[in-house]
Design a protein around this motif. Structure first.
Motif, short mmCIF file in Angstrom:
data_model
loop_
_atom_site.label_atom_id
_atom_site.label_comp_id
_atom_site.label_asym_id
_atom_site.label_seq_id
_atom_site.Cartn_x
_atom_site.Cartn_y
_atom_site.Cartn_z
N TYR A 154 0.87 -1.18 0.00
CA TYR A 154 0.00 0.00 0.00
C TYR A 154 0.90 1.22 0.00
CZ TYR A 154 -3.81 3.13 1.42
OH TYR A 154 -4.75 4.15 1.49
N LEU A 174 -6.20 -3.88 5.50
CA LEU A 174 -5.75 -4.77 4.43
C LEU A 174 -5.98 -6.23 4.81
CD1 LEU A 174 -2.38 -3.04 3.44
CD2 LEU A 174 -4.50 -3.06 2.10
N ASN A 181 0.08 -8.05 3.68
CA ASN A 181 0.89 -6.86 3.48
C ASN A 181 2.36 -7.25 3.33
OD1 ASN A 181 2.08 -4.37 3.46
ND2 ASN A 181 1.36 -3.73 5.48
N LEU A 207 -1.16 -1.07 -4.30
CA LEU A 207 -2.30 -0.19 -4.09
C LEU A 207 -1.76 1.24 -3.98
CD1 LEU A 207 -4.49 -2.24 -1.57
CD2 LEU A 207 -4.40 -2.34 -4.06
#
Length: 274
Positions: A154, A174, A181, A207
């Protein structure tokens, strides 16, 4: 006055019914409006932009990391609301000379529910807080999930590239969405991601958040120069805020997953979205 223990386990004397609240955290400001206590709020930061148009009438006291102590003092608050990550220890200490500063800390989904409850407690809006917490829980209980636990980074910043790591609310979100992650094992809550590290981690998805750095369509190609294995997807970073934004999460993520064919979705979880 009443005693209140904040998220840093500090016992504070705060007004029973505060009339002049300054919020220096965007998610807290938005949540206060959701609790319908906006008439008690007299100041906010320039990053407190929700609810749109409604917060514009409130004076700004600067940024979350560079709060103007004198601007806060001029507003004569009887209560100041801060968040450990968003605001600095120095700011909290200086503001404490003006009025009691309640500090929240949100790293998990449960922390966000506690934030809603405690905002209701400090502002005198417990019934509204109970209702908002129920709505947030309903939304997160019905979050759609991706299948297969794909790995993600992310991304929140450019020059240098930075991603969200462990012990963060975004990491918790997430996980709730079914992702792993890729930055979780790295040092720091917001580790720097070099092109070499990106190639080593090989996440399934990147992301690219709309804030704090505003990643846009043009940045997809930029990342494509570093990796051919990670799929870049633009996401609304504000939908990863805690507090009032939680009530919008399930519908946003359902639409995000449906509009990106690369995501493989657990259809049973999509059906749960209310």
């Amino acid at each position: 006055m009443k005693l209140f223990r904040d998220h840093l386990d500090r016992e504070l004397q705060i007004p029973t019914f505060p009339q002049r609240i300054v919020s220096i955290c965007p998610a807290i400001t938005e949540t206060l409006f959701a609790l319908n206590v906006q008439d008690q709020v007299v100041g906010r930061t320039k990053y407190c932009i929700f609810p749109k148009h409604q917060v514009e009438a409130l004076p700004s006291v600067g940024g979350t990391k560079d709060v103007s102590i004198e601007k806060v003092r001029a507003l004569k608050p009887d209560l100041i609301l801060a968040e450990k990550e968003e605001n600095t220890k120095e700011t909290v200490e200086l503001l404490s000379e003006i009025a009691p500063v309640v500090v929240f800390e949100v790293q998990t989904i449960e922390d966000s529910y506690r934030l809603i409850r405690d905002l209701g407690a400090v502002s005198g809006a417990q019934p509204a807080a109970t209702k908002l917490e129920q709505e947030a829980r309903m939304s997160f209980d019905s979050l759609p999930k991706v299948s297969g636990q794909p790995s993600v980074l992310y991304m929140i910043w450019r020059k240098p590239y930075m991603a969200v790591g462990d012990t963060t609310y975004i990491q918790a979100t997430l996980k709730a969405l079914g992702f792993q992650n890729a930055a979780k094992p790295l040092d720091g809550r917001y580790p720097e991601i070099t092109p070499e590290l990106l190639e080593e981690l090989k996440p399934d998805y990147l992301l690219l958040a709309s804030e704090p750095f505003p990643f846009a369509e043009k940045h997809k190609q930029e990342f494509a120069e570093f990796t051919s294995t990670s799929k870049p997807v633009l996401v609304d970073g504000e939908m990863f805020w805690y507090g009032a934004k939680m009530t919008e999460a399930a519908h946003y993520f359902k639409k995000l997953f449906e509009n990106n064919e690369s995501f493989i979705i657990d259809n049973d979880t999509v059906k749960k979205v209310r």
